[in-house]
Motif scaffolding. Sequence first.
Motif, PDB file in Angstrom:
ATOM      1  N   LYS B  49      31.550 129.653 -35.669  1.00 46.34           N
ATOM      2  CA  LYS B  49      32.193 128.348 -36.127  1.00 46.34           C
ATOM      3  C   LYS B  49      31.963 127.959 -37.558  1.00 46.34           C
ATOM      4  CE  LYS B  49      30.119 125.677 -33.126  1.00 46.34           C
ATOM      5  NZ  LYS B  49      29.577 126.914 -32.433  1.00 46.34           N
ATOM      6  N   THR B  50      30.318 128.191 -37.745  1.00 40.29           N
ATOM      7  CA  THR B  50      30.108 127.896 -39.060  1.00 40.29           C
ATOM      8  C   THR B  50      30.643 129.232 -40.119  1.00 40.29           C
ATOM      9  OG1 THR B  50      28.086 127.045 -38.531  1.00 40.29           O
ATOM     10  CG2 THR B  50      28.059 128.020 -40.499  1.00 40.29           C
ATOM     11  N   THR B  51      30.824 130.394 -39.563  1.00 44.75           N
ATOM     12  CA  THR B  51      31.289 131.619 -40.445  1.00 44.75           C
ATOM     13  C   THR B  51      32.712 131.273 -40.874  1.00 44.75           C
ATOM     14  OG1 THR B  51      30.158 132.814 -39.116  1.00 44.75           O
ATOM     15  CG2 THR B  51      31.938 133.954 -40.192  1.00 44.75           C
ATOM     16  N   PRO B  87      28.212 120.910 -44.873  1.00 39.89           N
ATOM     17  CA  PRO B  87      27.436 122.130 -44.432  1.00 39.89           C
ATOM     18  C   PRO B  87      26.757 121.668 -43.223  1.00 39.89           C
ATOM     19  CG  PRO B  87      26.833 121.849 -46.909  1.00 39.89           C
ATOM     20  CD  PRO B  87      27.326 120.645 -46.299  1.00 39.89           C
ATOM     21  N   GLU B  88      26.569 122.948 -42.148  1.00 31.22           N
ATOM     22  CA  GLU B  88      25.738 122.752 -41.174  1.00 31.22           C
ATOM     23  C   GLU B  88      24.117 122.458 -41.282  1.00 31.22           C
ATOM     24  OE1 GLU B  88      25.615 126.006 -38.475  1.00 31.22           O
ATOM     25  OE2 GLU B  88      25.193 124.796 -36.872  1.00 31.22           O
ATOM     26  N   LEU B  89      23.500 123.406 -42.067  1.00 29.02           N
ATOM     27  CA  LEU B  89      22.181 123.301 -42.615  1.00 29.02           C
ATOM     28  C   LEU B  89      22.077 123.262 -44.176  1.00 29.02           C
ATOM     29  CD1 LEU B  89      20.971 126.390 -39.966  1.00 29.02           C
ATOM     30  CD2 LEU B  89      20.518 123.801 -39.847  1.00 29.02           C
ATOM     31  N   LEU B 163      33.800 119.594 -41.446  1.00 22.49           N
ATOM     32  CA  LEU B 163      32.516 119.176 -40.980  1.00 22.49           C
ATOM     33  C   LEU B 163      31.889 120.038 -40.133  1.00 22.49           C
ATOM     34  CD1 LEU B 163      33.701 115.342 -40.507  1.00 22.49           C
ATOM     35  CD2 LEU B 163      32.734 116.220 -42.436  1.00 22.49           C
ATOM     36  N   ASP B 164      30.971 120.388 -40.435  1.00 20.53           N
ATOM     37  CA  ASP B 164      30.113 121.559 -39.477  1.00 20.53           C
ATOM     38  C   ASP B 164      29.106 120.840 -38.942  1.00 20.53           C
ATOM     39  OD1 ASP B 164      29.383 123.820 -38.457  1.00 20.53           O
ATOM     40  OD2 ASP B 164      29.118 124.767 -40.275  1.00 20.53           O
ATOM     41  N   GLU B 165      29.352 120.695 -37.436  1.00 22.01           N
ATOM     42  CA  GLU B 165      28.213 119.844 -36.919  1.00 22.01           C
ATOM     43  C   GLU B 165      27.693 118.587 -37.361  1.00 22.01           C
ATOM     44  OE1 GLU B 165      27.530 121.242 -33.689  1.00 22.01           O
ATOM     45  OE2 GLU B 165      27.922 123.426 -34.037  1.00 22.01           O
ATOM     46  N   PRO B 166      28.602 117.741 -37.477  1.00 20.17           N
ATOM     47  CA  PRO B 166      28.231 116.553 -38.488  1.00 20.17           C
ATOM     48  C   PRO B 166      27.150 115.569 -37.871  1.00 20.17           C
ATOM     49  CG  PRO B 166      30.488 116.273 -37.681  1.00 20.17           C
ATOM     50  CD  PRO B 166      30.087 117.518 -37.363  1.00 20.17           C
TER      51      PRO B 166
END
Lengths: 281, 308
Positions: B49-51, B87-89, B163-166
């Motif tokens: 997903k993040t990729t 971003p996620e992290l 939104l990456d894992e918001p």
Amino acid sequence: MHVLTMARLTILEASRRKLLLALALLTLVVIVLTSWGFSRLPTMNGVTPAEVRVAASQLTILVAFMFSGVLALGATLVAAPSIASDIESGIALAILPRPIRRSEVLIGKWLGLAVLIALYAALSGVLEMVGIWWATAYLPPSPAVAITFVGAEGIVLMTLALLLSTRLAPMTGGVIALVLFFVGWIGGIALTIGQTFQNSTIINIGVGSRLLIPTDGLWHGAIFYLEPSDFLAAAQAAGRVRAGNPFFADSPLPLPYLVWIAAWILIVLVLANWSFARRDL
Amino acid sequence: MEAADAASLAVHTQDLAKRYGKTVALSGLTMSVRRAEVFGFLGPNGAGKTTAVKLLVGLARSSAGQAWVLGAPVGDLKTRRRLGYLPELFRYQGWMKASEVLSLHCELAGLPRAGWKAEIASALATVGLSERGDDRVEGFSKGMQQRLGLGVALLGRPELVLLDEPTSALDPVGRHDVREIIRQLKDRGTAVFLNSHLLSEVEQVCDRLAVVDRGRVIATGTMSQILGQDGAVRVRVTGLPPAGRAALRAYGNLEDEGQWLTFRGLSQERVPELVSEIVNQGGRVYAVEPRHETLEDRFLQLLKEQDG
Ligand SMILES: Nc1ncnc2c1ncn2[C@@H]1O[C@H](COP(=O)(O)OP(=O)(O)O)[C@@H](O)[C@H]1O
Ligand SMILES: [Mg+2]
């Protein structure tokens, strides 16, 4: 446009993180202490003004060496994390999807760091020269040129650390840049030894190292403009005795070498750009 | 689909793939996200997903395939003005104030300077940080950083927000707030691409979703398309002989938990028939609970099918 934004951000970060304050305070202490030391020279028993002049000129070169060391270490420590830690922390993830080119981020950071280094070299150099002049009435022949070269040394090392920072962790990049800095210093000593004894292999190694890592070349450029002409003539007459002395330069930097240094900075920046642009985050 | 069609979509990808050395992070992703729709990208950890989002915002370069964002090929500088991304992290510059982070992003996004102040105030209010605008980010908890990140992603009314894992660092109130924000975005015509491994989150806000596993999409469509029409029914029975139980398997995929029997893939029309069959077999029925399949059931089932 964005280049200036990033440059401003870099300078702002250095000041907010108290880097500028710490450097300014420490440098002031150093300048006060060294000036006091210089002021003791004329008060020594039975010392002649000529002797004071020779001692002051030698000590000035040593003090310049210390400042060039501080600048080299400082530039490396500040530049080595500049891109790498932004990537590690994820700051880059938030910034780079904005309508900004990676090259603008990189050049902006370079510009900000270059301004900081130039300012530091100029302010500390001028203050130190004023201190020495006040203490001994001695002033080296071309202090401004010497200060410029010391500042350029910092910028060269910063550019190298910035390149490493696009791919390597801050610590790794910093250590590599510093090792190269010291290798360059030894290479410079090898060059003068090779020239004195006319050994072409050692000369080639020395020249190669000066071309690849121009910090020591710049340092010798700075020394030359700190040497009074009578002192220079006497040293040249002494010949071989001077071989390998890293605090002596018998000639100014040739113009082609200065052009090469400018090209070197440009090439390393282009490489850094290319490396950063290709990196997956 | 051609590039011209991609113009009317928020996101379109065609066989998009990404490898990191030998790791295949994403293989052959083909999908479309429409304008003003909330699209869920659902998958377990490491699914890619993040990729996928990093490829869409130009942080990483694809190994193969193509992708368009708001009608332009990914990475297009001008288009990035109309994107918001969380971003996620990540961490922001700890030495900056929250409002300074926001104004930096206003500047980078190229918003007219006159509007920054209002833009920043509204972003802070939306994510519930109005009181903290003048505080340095280094003192923020992870959840507050995530709120700030969401505020940054909303600056300048983007047309697409990724939104990456918001909600990964948020408490239940924060999660609720994020759902509200996503609904507001949808209402004002913003497309939302929501990466999540949280089924409930996706279930509650998404119009359509893609389920990803190990770098490939294993299902895509609206929630009801993915869940399928068939529900399940749970029945509490006693006194049913083993032979009777066996006969009931004809009514669907039977999960036998002693007194409780769950039949999957059984249409609601056949429930009365099932009950009379149970009674015929000698069973005594205490309860019949029709159950709609949850996304979680379907998700686990899809993952299992992949393994099979
Ligand atoms: N920079 C990277 N280098 C190597 N492998 C990576 C990198 N980023 C992601 N991966 C790998 O790609 C796969 C997908 O990761 P990711 O997209 O982060 O998954 P998700 O966001 O769905 O949890 C994982 O196997 C992960 O280990
Ligand atoms: Mg992820």
